[in-house]
Structure formats: structure tokens, C-alpha cells
Motif scaffolding. Structure first.
Motif, PDB file in Angstrom:
ATOM      1  N   VAL A   1      -6.251  -1.945  -4.298  1.00 46.54           N
ATOM      2  CA  VAL A   1      -5.164  -2.192  -3.351  1.00 46.54           C
ATOM      3  C   VAL A   1      -5.586  -3.375  -2.486  1.00 46.54           C
ATOM      4  O   VAL A   1      -6.768  -3.556  -2.194  1.00 46.54           O
ATOM      5  CB  VAL A   1      -4.836  -0.927  -2.508  1.00 46.54           C
ATOM      6  CG1 VAL A   1      -6.005  -0.487  -1.679  1.00 46.54           C
ATOM      7  CG2 VAL A   1      -3.606  -1.122  -1.647  1.00 46.54           C
TER       8      VAL A   1
ATOM      9  N   ASP B   1      -4.083  -6.296   0.719  1.00 50.17           N
ATOM     10  CA  ASP B   1      -3.075  -6.814   1.639  1.00 50.17           C
ATOM     11  C   ASP B   1      -3.550  -8.190   2.076  1.00 50.17           C
ATOM     12  O   ASP B   1      -4.564  -8.319   2.761  1.00 50.17           O
ATOM     13  CB  ASP B   1      -2.917  -5.887   2.849  1.00 50.17           C
ATOM     14  CG  ASP B   1      -1.758  -6.288   3.746  1.00 50.17           C
ATOM     15  OD1 ASP B   1      -1.370  -7.490   3.739  1.00 50.17           O
ATOM     16  OD2 ASP B   1      -1.241  -5.422   4.455  1.00 50.17           O
TER      17      ASP B   1
ATOM     18  N   ARG C   1       0.316  -3.563   5.446  1.00 50.23           N
ATOM     19  CA  ARG C   1       1.549  -3.094   4.812  1.00 50.23           C
ATOM     20  C   ARG C   1       1.209  -1.822   4.049  1.00 50.23           C
ATOM     21  O   ARG C   1       0.100  -1.677   3.552  1.00 50.23           O
ATOM     22  CB  ARG C   1       2.076  -4.142   3.829  1.00 50.23           C
ATOM     23  CG  ARG C   1       2.510  -5.433   4.480  1.00 50.23           C
ATOM     24  CD  ARG C   1       3.012  -6.404   3.424  1.00 50.23           C
ATOM     25  NE  ARG C   1       1.954  -6.658   2.444  1.00 50.23           N
ATOM     26  CZ  ARG C   1       1.643  -7.846   1.971  1.00 50.23           C
ATOM     27  NH1 ARG C   1       2.300  -8.912   2.354  1.00 50.23           N
ATOM     28  NH2 ARG C   1       0.673  -7.992   1.088  1.00 50.23           N
ATOM     29  N   ASP C   2       2.135  -0.918   3.929  1.00 51.30           N
ATOM     30  CA  ASP C   2       2.002   0.296   3.118  1.00 51.30           C
ATOM     31  C   ASP C   2       0.789   1.138   3.537  1.00 51.30           C
ATOM     32  O   ASP C   2      -0.093   1.436   2.731  1.00 51.30           O
ATOM     33  CB  ASP C   2       1.926  -0.080   1.636  1.00 51.30           C
ATOM     34  CG  ASP C   2       2.186   1.121   0.734  1.00 51.30           C
ATOM     35  OD1 ASP C   2       2.552   2.199   1.254  1.00 51.30           O
ATOM     36  OD2 ASP C   2       1.996   0.989  -0.483  1.00 51.30           O
TER      37      ASP C   2
ATOM     38  N   PRO D   1       0.408   4.340   4.056  1.00 52.38           N
ATOM     39  CA  PRO D   1       0.117   5.561   3.287  1.00 52.38           C
ATOM     40  C   PRO D   1      -0.732   5.305   2.026  1.00 52.38           C
ATOM     41  O   PRO D   1      -1.612   6.097   1.697  1.00 52.38           O
ATOM     42  CB  PRO D   1       1.505   6.105   2.924  1.00 52.38           C
ATOM     43  CG  PRO D   1       2.399   5.585   4.004  1.00 52.38           C
ATOM     44  CD  PRO D   1       1.857   4.220   4.332  1.00 52.38           C
ATOM     45  N   THR D   2      -0.486   4.203   1.343  1.00 54.16           N
ATOM     46  CA  THR D   2      -1.288   3.873   0.153  1.00 54.16           C
ATOM     47  C   THR D   2      -2.736   3.636   0.529  1.00 54.16           C
ATOM     48  O   THR D   2      -3.659   4.112  -0.143  1.00 54.16           O
ATOM     49  CB  THR D   2      -0.704   2.644  -0.575  1.00 54.16           C
ATOM     50  OG1 THR D   2       0.616   2.967  -1.013  1.00 54.16           O
ATOM     51  CG2 THR D   2      -1.568   2.231  -1.753  1.00 54.16           C
ATOM     52  N   TRP D   3      -2.967   2.899   1.616  1.00 55.21           N
ATOM     53  CA  TRP D   3      -4.340   2.643   2.074  1.00 55.21           C
ATOM     54  C   TRP D   3      -5.035   3.945   2.466  1.00 55.21           C
ATOM     55  O   TRP D   3      -6.206   4.152   2.137  1.00 55.21           O
ATOM     56  CB  TRP D   3      -4.337   1.666   3.259  1.00 55.21           C
ATOM     57  CG  TRP D   3      -4.117   0.254   2.822  1.00 55.21           C
ATOM     58  CD1 TRP D   3      -2.938  -0.422   2.786  1.00 55.21           C
ATOM     59  CD2 TRP D   3      -5.111  -0.650   2.349  1.00 55.21           C
ATOM     60  NE1 TRP D   3      -3.142  -1.684   2.319  1.00 55.21           N
ATOM     61  CE2 TRP D   3      -4.456  -1.858   2.053  1.00 55.21           C
ATOM     62  CE3 TRP D   3      -6.491  -0.558   2.155  1.00 55.21           C
ATOM     63  CZ2 TRP D   3      -5.144  -2.968   1.565  1.00 55.21           C
ATOM     64  CZ3 TRP D   3      -7.170  -1.664   1.676  1.00 55.21           C
ATOM     65  CH2 TRP D   3      -6.496  -2.854   1.378  1.00 55.21           C
TER      66      TRP D   3
END
Length: 151
Positions: free
Chosen positions: A48, A50, A135-136, A138-140
Motif C-alpha cells: 500500500v 500514498d 488517503r484511505d 482503513p486500508t492502512w
């Protein structure tokens, strides 16, 4: 899917334009693309990323540190943040991550958006933490939670 462009954004530091003084600063690049990609285990290992992460700093460095934007990437081995200017790198091995969570404040600065807050153990054995606006979130949080397998 991440493209080669994403990795260039992560690895290359773009010149920063300061409109107040009209100066363009091109940070010294001490690592090549290939060196950093190798450090992260190659392109397929980035889980992941960013490329517009905003660092609110590392707790042990105090409120006087220069915070700023950069690229944040997670691999199965750890978390890497490359700040654009001034050029800084922070590597946190996954095994040293103690806790991840969301927070709206770090080092006296509060935000309306939740921050990625990572608590980790330093090489000296001390507990430290860092926070980023990403950004995002919850994914992190899912990717970095202790016990996550990194993929």
C-alpha cells in the motif's frame, strides 16, 4: 495496481517551489531509484502506498521538527516514509510496530481528518510514534496492524 510512475513519485524528490521567495529548491538525492526499490524488496513488494502523505512528525523529535509531505509505503518488511523537503527518510521495520490507530492530533497539531498513528519501538528499545494524514485510512490500519502478515 501501482505503476512505475507511482514508484518514481515515491523515490524521486520533486523540486519544491516557494512562491513567497521565488526560489526553487532541489533536494540532494543520495539514493537512486534502484537503490530504494531494492531496499523495499522491489516493485511487487509494495503493498500500500500514498504519494501525498502529510507527516505530522515523530514524537521523539519534538514540536520543532520540520514536518511535511512525502510518500509513505508499506511492505511485508516495514513502513517507509520519504519526505520531499527537507529530504528525510523514516524506516520502521514491521516487527517493531507496536500499535496502529486513528487520531485527530499529534505533537500539538490537530486535524479535522483522522491520522494514521503508528507507535513503534526504536533500535534503542524506546517507544516512539509518528503520524500521517493519508488517503484511505482503513486500508492502512488493516495493513499495518500488529500481527498482519503483510499481504
Amino acid at each position: 495496481m501501482l505503476t512505475r510512475l507511482h514508484y518514481r513519485l515515491l523515490l524521486l524528490l520533486a523540486p519544491v517551489l516557494f512562491t513567497d521567495c521565488g526560489a526553487v529548491i532541489d533536494p540532494v538525492r543520495t539514493d537512486t531509484d534502484d537503490d530504494v526499490l531494492a531496499a523495499l524488496g522491489g516493485e511487487p513488494n509494495i503493498l500500500v502506498m500514498d504519494d501525498t502523505a502529510d507527516s505530522l512528525g515523530v514524537t521523539s523529535q519534538g514540536v520543532g521538527q520540520i514536518r511535511g509531505n512525502g510518500c509513505l509505503a508499506a511492505t511485508a518488511e516495514g513502513l517507509l516514509f520519504v519526505q520531499w523537503a527537507p529530504r528525510n527518510r523514516l524506516w520502521i521495520p514491521r516487527a517493531r510496530i507496536l500499535k496502529v490507530g486513528g487520531s485527530n492530533a499529534h505533537l500539538g497539531k490537530s486535524t479535522s481528518n483522522a491520522l494514521l498513528h503508528v507507535e513503534f519501538r526504536t533500535e534503542a528499545g524506546l517507544v516512539d510514534s509518528a503520524a500521517w494524514l493519508v488517503r484511505d485510512l482503513p486500508t492502512w490500519l488493516e495493513e499495518l496492524r500488529p500481527g498482519a502478515t503483510g499481504g
